[in-house]
Scaffold this active site. Structure first.
Site, PDB file in Angstrom:
ATOM      1  N   GLY A 151      35.820  43.167 102.797  1.00  0.00           N
ATOM      2  CA  GLY A 151      35.577  44.202 101.799  1.00  0.00           C
ATOM      3  C   GLY A 151      35.732  43.679 100.383  1.00  0.00           C
ATOM      4  O   GLY A 151      34.910  43.951  99.501  1.00  0.00           O
ATOM      5  N   TYR A 152      36.784  42.901 100.166  1.00  0.00           N
ATOM      6  CA  TYR A 152      37.031  42.326  98.843  1.00  0.00           C
ATOM      7  C   TYR A 152      35.926  41.343  98.462  1.00  0.00           C
ATOM      8  O   TYR A 152      35.384  41.395  97.346  1.00  0.00           O
ATOM      9  CB  TYR A 152      38.380  41.624  98.851  1.00  0.00           C
ATOM     10  CG  TYR A 152      38.710  40.874  97.578  1.00  0.00           C
ATOM     11  CD1 TYR A 152      38.938  41.558  96.384  1.00  0.00           C
ATOM     12  CD2 TYR A 152      38.806  39.488  97.572  1.00  0.00           C
ATOM     13  CE1 TYR A 152      39.250  40.868  95.221  1.00  0.00           C
ATOM     14  CE2 TYR A 152      39.119  38.791  96.422  1.00  0.00           C
ATOM     15  CZ  TYR A 152      39.335  39.483  95.247  1.00  0.00           C
ATOM     16  OH  TYR A 152      39.640  38.792  94.103  1.00  0.00           O
ATOM     17  N   ALA A 153      35.566  40.452  99.382  1.00  0.00           N
ATOM     18  CA  ALA A 153      34.522  39.468  99.099  1.00  0.00           C
ATOM     19  C   ALA A 153      33.184  40.145  98.821  1.00  0.00           C
ATOM     20  O   ALA A 153      32.396  39.658  97.999  1.00  0.00           O
ATOM     21  CB  ALA A 153      34.390  38.488 100.263  1.00  0.00           C
ATOM     22  N   ALA A 154      32.937  41.264  99.477  1.00  0.00           N
ATOM     23  CA  ALA A 154      31.689  41.990  99.241  1.00  0.00           C
ATOM     24  C   ALA A 154      31.602  42.467  97.795  1.00  0.00           C
ATOM     25  O   ALA A 154      30.539  42.396  97.166  1.00  0.00           O
ATOM     26  CB  ALA A 154      31.581  43.171 100.200  1.00  0.00           C
ATOM     27  N   THR A 155      32.722  42.946  97.257  1.00  0.00           N
ATOM     28  CA  THR A 155      32.699  43.405  95.861  1.00  0.00           C
ATOM     29  C   THR A 155      32.477  42.239  94.912  1.00  0.00           C
ATOM     30  O   THR A 155      31.773  42.366  93.906  1.00  0.00           O
ATOM     31  CB  THR A 155      33.999  44.140  95.477  1.00  0.00           C
ATOM     32  OG1 THR A 155      35.114  43.229  95.478  1.00  0.00           O
ATOM     33  CG2 THR A 155      34.278  45.295  96.417  1.00  0.00           C
TER      34      THR A 155
END
Length: 236
Positions: free
Chosen positions: A143-147
């Site tokens: 989720g963090y990497a997606a942002t």
């Protein structure tokens, strides 16, 4: 600079002040931490002021840019260090957690980048923050990497959109960095294992990241444009 009260943000503020820049230390939560950064800058002979605001709210950020222009006469460098990181496997992450990260990391970067594109003077620089996790594919970081992948996309495209403006747009992608936020909740064995992963066999420091930002913000780095610079000791 946004997120200037954090570990990396504070180091960046002090480094840019040492370069002779008047620094605006933006904060969203902790006024005391932001004021401590300002005090450390002024104690070293630099110029700094702390200003609050929600990076995801255009009205508040417009007010911040207005205040900066009124006080200092213009905006030459914008550094987006503001961001949050919530970890969980994608199958288990609460949508609310993903939405919180998206609001700060993606919408916040969009709002501030848009204002920077409109306000930066010729010779200026916009420096956003990504993460080396976009290349590491570590579990729990999806989720963090997606942002941050979204941040990279905006950064690279905006660099091309500002053709003719003499303004550079880049992103810095730190690896594991020894900040209080990173160390929190991790045992010594885990920290040592993460540190050993890089060929240089240590964690990065906030000052390491600040040096990269300083380079991009100064005339010496002005030929670097539309890039993601991985400041991670070779871990990815």
């Amino acid at each position: 600079m946004t997120g200037g009260s954090g570990g990396i943000g504070g180091a960046v503020a002090r480094r840019l002040a040492a370069d002779g820049m008047a620094v605006v230390v933006h904060y969203a939560g902790s006024a005391a931490k932001a004021e401590a950064v300002v005090e450390s800058v002024t104690a070293a002979g630099g110029t700094a002021v702390a200003l609050p605001g929600d990076v995801a709210e255009p009205t508040q950020m417009t007010g911040l840019f207005d205040a900066v222009e009124e006080r200092f006469g213009g905006v030459d460098v914008v550094v987006n260090t503001a961001g949050i990181m919530l970890l969980a496997p994608l199958a288990e992450m609460e949508l609310e957690a993903f939405d919180r990260m998206h609001r700060v990391n993606v919408r916040g970067t969009f709002v501030v980048s848009q204002l920077a594109a409109r306000r930066l003077r010729p010779g200026g620089a916009l420096i956003n923050f990504s993460t080396s996790v976009t290349r590491l594919q570590q579990p729990d970081y999806g989720g963090y990497a997606a942002t941050k992948g979204a941040v990279e996309a905006m950064t690279l495209i905006m660099a091309r959109e500002l053709r003719g403006r003499d303004v550079t747009v880049n992103a810095v992608a730190p690896g594991p960095t020894a900040t209080p936020l990173f160390v929190e909740g991790k045992g010594e064995e885990l920290i040592a294992r993460i540190a050993a992963a890089a060929p240089l066999e240590r964690l990065g420091t906030p000052e390491d990241i600040a040096e990269t930002v300083s380079f991009l913000a100064r005339p010496a780095g002005h030929w670097i444009n539309g890039q993601v610079l991985f400041s991670n000791g070779g871990i990815a």
